[in-house]
Scaffold this motif. Structure first.
Motif, PDB file in Angstrom:
ATOM      1  N   GLN A  44      38.219  43.915  39.700  1.00  0.00           N
ATOM      2  CA  GLN A  44      39.160  44.199  38.622  1.00  0.00           C
ATOM      3  C   GLN A  44      40.205  45.228  39.054  1.00  0.00           C
ATOM      4  N   MET A  45      39.792  46.229  39.831  1.00  0.00           N
ATOM      5  CA  MET A  45      40.768  47.156  40.412  1.00  0.00           C
ATOM      6  C   MET A  45      41.761  46.404  41.294  1.00  0.00           C
ATOM      7  N   THR A  98      48.590  42.931  40.422  1.00  0.00           N
ATOM      8  CA  THR A  98      49.510  42.776  39.293  1.00  0.00           C
ATOM      9  C   THR A  98      50.621  43.810  39.361  1.00  0.00           C
ATOM     10  N   ALA A  99      50.259  45.050  39.702  1.00  0.00           N
ATOM     11  CA  ALA A  99      51.263  46.109  39.833  1.00  0.00           C
ATOM     12  C   ALA A  99      52.254  45.793  40.938  1.00  0.00           C
ATOM     13  N   ALA A 100      51.828  45.015  41.924  1.00  0.00           N
ATOM     14  CA  ALA A 100      52.708  44.619  43.029  1.00  0.00           C
ATOM     15  C   ALA A 100      53.569  43.409  42.676  1.00  0.00           C
ATOM     16  N   GLY A 101      53.409  42.901  41.442  1.00  0.00           N
ATOM     17  CA  GLY A 101      54.236  41.787  41.015  1.00  0.00           C
ATOM     18  C   GLY A 101      53.685  40.419  41.339  1.00  0.00           C
ATOM     19  N   ARG A 102      52.430  40.352  41.767  1.00  0.00           N
ATOM     20  CA  ARG A 102      51.816  39.060  42.065  1.00  0.00           C
ATOM     21  C   ARG A 102      51.153  38.495  40.814  1.00  0.00           C
ATOM     22  N   ARG A 103      51.245  37.166  40.650  1.00  0.00           N
ATOM     23  CA  ARG A 103      50.488  36.509  39.583  1.00  0.00           C
ATOM     24  C   ARG A 103      49.072  36.313  40.097  1.00  0.00           C
ATOM     25  N   THR A 104      48.105  36.940  39.417  1.00  0.00           N
ATOM     26  CA  THR A 104      46.742  36.957  39.929  1.00  0.00           C
ATOM     27  C   THR A 104      45.752  37.006  38.778  1.00  0.00           C
ATOM     28  N   ALA A 105      44.476  36.933  39.111  1.00  0.00           N
ATOM     29  CA  ALA A 105      43.403  37.096  38.129  1.00  0.00           C
ATOM     30  C   ALA A 105      42.139  37.491  38.865  1.00  0.00           C
ATOM     31  N   ALA A 106      41.279  38.229  38.162  1.00  0.00           N
ATOM     32  CA  ALA A 106      39.919  38.488  38.640  1.00  0.00           C
ATOM     33  C   ALA A 106      39.077  37.273  38.275  1.00  0.00           C
ATOM     34  N   VAL A 107      38.517  36.601  39.267  1.00  0.00           N
ATOM     35  CA  VAL A 107      37.859  35.313  39.023  1.00  0.00           C
ATOM     36  C   VAL A 107      36.518  35.272  39.736  1.00  0.00           C
ATOM     37  N   GLY A 108      35.777  34.181  39.525  1.00  0.00           N
ATOM     38  CA  GLY A 108      34.521  33.961  40.227  1.00  0.00           C
ATOM     39  C   GLY A 108      33.331  34.346  39.370  1.00  0.00           C
ATOM     40  N   ASN A 109      32.643  35.399  39.802  1.00  0.00           N
ATOM     41  CA  ASN A 109      31.464  35.863  39.073  1.00  0.00           C
ATOM     42  C   ASN A 109      31.841  36.750  37.902  1.00  0.00           C
ATOM     43  N   ALA A 122      41.765  37.407  43.204  1.00  0.00           N
ATOM     44  CA  ALA A 122      40.760  38.438  43.465  1.00  0.00           C
ATOM     45  C   ALA A 122      39.419  37.845  43.041  1.00  0.00           C
ATOM     46  N   VAL A 123      38.550  37.548  43.995  1.00  0.00           N
ATOM     47  CA  VAL A 123      37.390  36.701  43.748  1.00  0.00           C
ATOM     48  C   VAL A 123      36.094  37.495  43.924  1.00  0.00           C
ATOM     49  N   GLU A 124      35.351  37.651  42.831  1.00  0.00           N
ATOM     50  CA  GLU A 124      34.023  38.248  42.909  1.00  0.00           C
ATOM     51  C   GLU A 124      33.002  37.157  43.201  1.00  0.00           C
ATOM     52  N   LEU A 125      32.163  37.370  44.210  1.00  0.00           N
ATOM     53  CA  LEU A 125      31.187  36.366  44.621  1.00  0.00           C
ATOM     54  C   LEU A 125      29.794  36.984  44.689  1.00  0.00           C
ATOM     55  N   SER A 126      28.847  36.367  44.017  1.00  0.00           N
ATOM     56  CA  SER A 126      27.461  36.794  44.100  1.00  0.00           C
ATOM     57  C   SER A 126      26.804  36.189  45.331  1.00  0.00           C
ATOM     58  N   SER A 127      25.640  36.702  45.683  1.00  0.00           N
ATOM     59  CA  SER A 127      24.896  36.129  46.806  1.00  0.00           C
ATOM     60  C   SER A 127      24.507  34.683  46.516  1.00  0.00           C
ATOM     61  N   TYR A 128      24.242  34.375  45.234  1.00  0.00           N
ATOM     62  CA  TYR A 128      23.928  32.989  44.862  1.00  0.00           C
ATOM     63  C   TYR A 128      25.102  32.070  45.179  1.00  0.00           C
ATOM     64  N   GLN A 129      26.300  32.484  44.776  1.00  0.00           N
ATOM     65  CA  GLN A 129      27.479  31.654  44.994  1.00  0.00           C
ATOM     66  C   GLN A 129      27.781  31.490  46.477  1.00  0.00           C
ATOM     67  N   LEU A 130      27.621  32.572  47.235  1.00  0.00           N
ATOM     68  CA  LEU A 130      27.894  32.497  48.672  1.00  0.00           C
ATOM     69  C   LEU A 130      26.912  31.580  49.382  1.00  0.00           C
ATOM     70  N   HIS A 131      25.672  31.542  48.925  1.00  0.00           N
ATOM     71  CA  HIS A 131      24.673  30.676  49.556  1.00  0.00           C
ATOM     72  C   HIS A 131      25.122  29.224  49.542  1.00  0.00           C
ATOM     73  N   TRP A 132      25.792  28.819  48.456  1.00  0.00           N
ATOM     74  CA  TRP A 132      26.173  27.416  48.293  1.00  0.00           C
ATOM     75  C   TRP A 132      27.646  27.175  48.602  1.00  0.00           C
ATOM     76  N   PHE A 139      44.162  50.704  35.639  1.00  0.00           N
ATOM     77  CA  PHE A 139      42.830  50.108  35.495  1.00  0.00           C
ATOM     78  C   PHE A 139      41.928  50.943  34.597  1.00  0.00           C
ATOM     79  N   ARG A 140      41.164  50.238  33.755  1.00  0.00           N
ATOM     80  CA  ARG A 140      40.101  50.871  32.980  1.00  0.00           C
ATOM     81  C   ARG A 140      38.838  50.037  33.139  1.00  0.00           C
TER      82      ARG A 140
END
Length: 509
Positions: A143-144, A150-161, A203-213, A357-358
């Motif tokens: 999320q940070m 976003t502050a740099a002007g990129r279209r983005t999202a926190a995604v994944g897990n 910006a992609v959060e990945l758990s160990s479960y997701q990385l396994h597959w 960020f909060r």
């Protein structure tokens, strides 16, 4: 690190008419089933459960032409040529043994999303993935990172897990039944996600479960924040858990970011097969060396992504720009900054993104100050590693701990926190394990057990009153249970909400 000429994804089958089994009727399973159906696959969703809630979900999919089989999650549907699994299904599941015996590949939702990426119209390349994993701190870091991008002007999202589904993210902006398929596949996306523009970077959060597959995942850059025993029942061993975490570094193009305070993360970098020119970049709460980010005189500085990293550094932000500026939050900020800088973000955007960020609720959140005592909700600290990081931020502490220990040992946590503890309030089914560790390593710290036989709001009111009786002005009462919550509460969120409500009730005492 070793070099690799590996492609950014293995050969992908055409989906038109392909018999696909989707394992699990949860959120990710339903999303995968709908996407695959839209691509023309012959989809069957399997789930071992058969509850009213599952039957309702099944009815929704069946109305759209997707077959659903409840009450049998072990048998591979006849003719299946691909299995797409929800992250929580362990590798030991009978369905996967059947798939292996039949020579059928198994993908997770992240693997499917990776293979469905489309070239961004502005660049001609798919949006790069900046990937984050670790035992603790993943959500805060990703999320940070999204805030900085976003502050740099990129279209983005926190995604994944966390946040947006990674499948939804890669489909955003590519809706419409154009019939052209994806990466040579037949079929179409259907109606797309929201008609918005495609993302520039994810910006992609990945758990160990997701990385396994996710065997063909190849991020632009990635970080393993830390490694501590967790989910060992799923992975089978600490070695297997670490290996799955380390998959995030495979094929990295620009930077493999690691934690200098956790040598295991650097070892994963050394073992990774990356593209030529990819660099190892460390982050530290101390002064950084070359190719590191760190802290100097209250400033976050970069000696990795500067022209002369032997002699110069770039100022990124102040420690006070990180809220709250607890040590583990600052470490997360440095990791996020390293990934953003690897992507080419300017220092000013790092500062602006961190200021904006909060953190989410229940992550080291100050609830109130009552009679000179600060009350902090870190209910999200559901394992010993997270609780240790939280305890390190405060002194002296009245610590509220306990719940479902998930087989964890508490000696290291008790020994490390002993000098900071004013007192401890223990709760939950596995309180005895913590009590015994405290007796060995902090024998002079007062320990009381509260709310035995109670649950929900009644239990938390009892706990908070007990902590208030032990605390003195200047102390912090910290809810960082180091355990799961389900023995007494619905989840860690309810545990934190009830804690905050009980603390607010103290004002009337």
């Amino acid at each position: 690190m070793t070099d690799s000429a590996a492609a950014h994804g293995a050969d992908t089958p055409g989906f038109e008419g392909l018999p696909v089994a989707v394992a699990g009727l949860g959120v990710s399973g339903i999303s995968a089933a709908r996407v695959l159906h839209g691509l023309g696959a012959d989809v069957t969703v399997v789930d071992g459960g058969d509850s009213p809630a599952l039957r309702e979900r099944a009815a929704g999919l069946e109305a759209d032409g997707v077959a659903v089989r409840l009450g049998d999650g072990a048998t591979l549907p006849e003719g299946t040529r691909l299995v797409v699994t929800s992250p929580g299904w362990p590798p030991s599941s009978a369905l996967f043994a059947a798939a292996d015996a039949a020579g059928v590949p198994v993908w997770g939702d992240v693997e499917l999303a990776w293979r469905l990426r489309r070239p961004h119209p502005a660049t001609g390349e798919p949006a790069p993935w900046l990937a984050v994993t670790g035992t603790n701190g993943k959500t805060t870091t990703v999320q940070m990172l999204a805030s900085i991008l976003t502050a740099a002007g990129r279209r983005t999202a926190a995604v994944g897990n966390v946040g947006v589904s990674v499948l939804d993210a890669v489909l955003t902006g590519f809706g419409g039944a154009d019939g052209n398929g994806v990466d040579g596949m037949d079929g179409a996306y259907g109606d797309g996600v929201d008609g918005a523009e495609p993302y520039d970077v994810l910006a992609v959060e990945l758990s160990s479960y997701q990385l396994h597959w996710a065997p063909s995942l190849r991020p632009h850059s990635a970080v393993v924040l830390n490694l501590a025993p967790d989910h060992l029942d799923w992975h089978g061993s600490m070695e297997a858990y670490a290996a799955d975490k380390g998959r995030i570094y495979e094929g990295n193009r620009v930077a493999c970011v690691y934690n200098t305070a956790d040598p295991a993360t650097e070892e994963l970098v050394r073992a990774a097969d990356v593209e030529e020119g990819c660099r190892a970049v460390g982050f530290t709460l101390g002064a950084p060396g070359p190719s590191e980010l760190g802290v100097v005189d209250g400033l976050l500085v970069d000696r990795a992504f500067v022209a002369d990293r032997q002699r110069t550094a770039a100022e990124l932000a102040s420690v006070e720009d990180v809220q709250p500026p607890a040590p583990h939050n600052v470490a997360d900020a440095l990791a996020a900054a390293a990934l953003a800088r690897a992507y080419g973000v300017e220092p000013r955007a790092v500062r602006d993104g961190l200021r904006a960020f909060r953190p989410d609720a229940h992550r080291i959140a100050q609830v109130a100050v009552v009679d000179g005592v600060t009350w902090v909700d870190d209910s999200k600290a559901t394992n010993t590693h997270a609780a240790a990081a939280s305890l390190a931020a405060y002194d002296p502490v009245v610590w509220i701990a306990g719940g479902l220990a998930k087989g964890a040992a508490f000696d290291g946590l008790a020994a490390g926190a002993a000098s900071r503890l004013r007192a401890v309030v223990l709760i939950g089914a596995d309180r005895a394990v913590i009590r015994e560790a405290l007796a060995r390593h902090a024998p002079d710290v007062p320990v009381i057990e509260a709310a035995e036989g109670q649950t929900g709001a009644q239990a938390m009111d009892t706990v908070v009153r007990a902590a208030a009786d032990l605390a003195r002005p200047g102390d912090t009462v910290l809810l960082a249970p180091a355990c799961a919550s389900m023995d007494m509460f619905t989840n860690y969120g309810e545990r934190g909400d009830l804690f905050a409500a009980a603390v607010r009730g103290l004002r009337g005492r």
